[in-house]
Design a protein around this motif. Structure first.
Motif: not given
Length: 209
Positions: A55-56, A58-59, A62-63, A127-128, A130-132, A135
């Motif tokens: 998921q990180a 993917v994040a 996305i970012s 999760t996604i 959050y990490y987006s 980032n």
């Protein structure tokens, strides 16, 4: 390359703090350890951490897209102010009320512990984003670049921070069980403070773009 240790520490800490409050993942890691043995609990935790790392990744992408589209980032920053403000109040009120929560638990078989961990982490929709968000802030602060080593460090730190908390729940839950209320209260105060910090950083970024 000099920024990589700080990137790892910052991301590891953010993942650690986000996983500390008792919830679906960590409480089921503890339940698996108690009912099926510590090894099985660790296998479950590895499954969770593996999905968190995916998921990180993917994040990050996305970012990366958001970074290349400043108009989208501008809108998201304004939304983030409201979200962080809400979460800060939410976690603070939970800590003040300190009411015992009933956490849903599932039965974990030894053979499927790893995949159960991955599945349960996958259904966590926060999760996604959050990490987006992390980032994007790390990028704006110059702590991360969209290069292979940076992405690798970010992803490993996210998985490592998550696994370290699950490890504690798995191995030391029997010792922490009687202190769960105080543990939950303190962790929610920490999360509330973290949301305030993220809120202030976001406001600063809006007025200094």
């Amino acid at each position: 390359m000099q920024h990589l240790p700080f990137l790892f520490f910052a991301t590891f800490s953010a993942a650690f703090i986000a996983t500390v409050p008792p919830g679906l993942l960590n409480m089921n890691a503890a339940k698996t350890s108690v009912e099926k043995g510590k090894l099985n609990g660790l296998i479950f935790s590895l499954g969770v951490s593996t999905m968190i790392m995916l998921q990180a990744v993917v994040a990050v992408y996305i970012s990366k897209y958001l970074h290349r589209n400043p108009s989208v980032v501008e809108v998201l920053l304004k939304i983030a102010v409201l979200v962080f403000a809400f979460l800060a109040i939410y976690f603070f009120m939970i800590a003040r009320n300190n009411k015992e929560k009933i956490v849903k638990q599932v039965n974990i078989s030894k053979r499927n512990s790893f995949y159960k961990g991955m599945f349960m982490a996958a259904i966590n929709l926060l999760t996604i984003p959050y990490y987006s968000g992390l980032n994007i802030m790390w990028k704006a602060s110059g702590w991360i670049k969209f290069e292979v080593w940076d992405i690798l460090v970010f992803v490993l730190a996210a998985g490592g921070g998550t696994f370290s908390v699950l490890y504690m729940y798995t191995v030391y839950f029997n010792k922490l069980e009687n202190k769960t209320d105080r543990f939950s209260k303190n962790s929610n105060y920490i999360l509330s403070a973290l949301m305030v910090i993220l809120l202030l950083i976001t406001i600063y970024r809006i007025f200094n773009r």
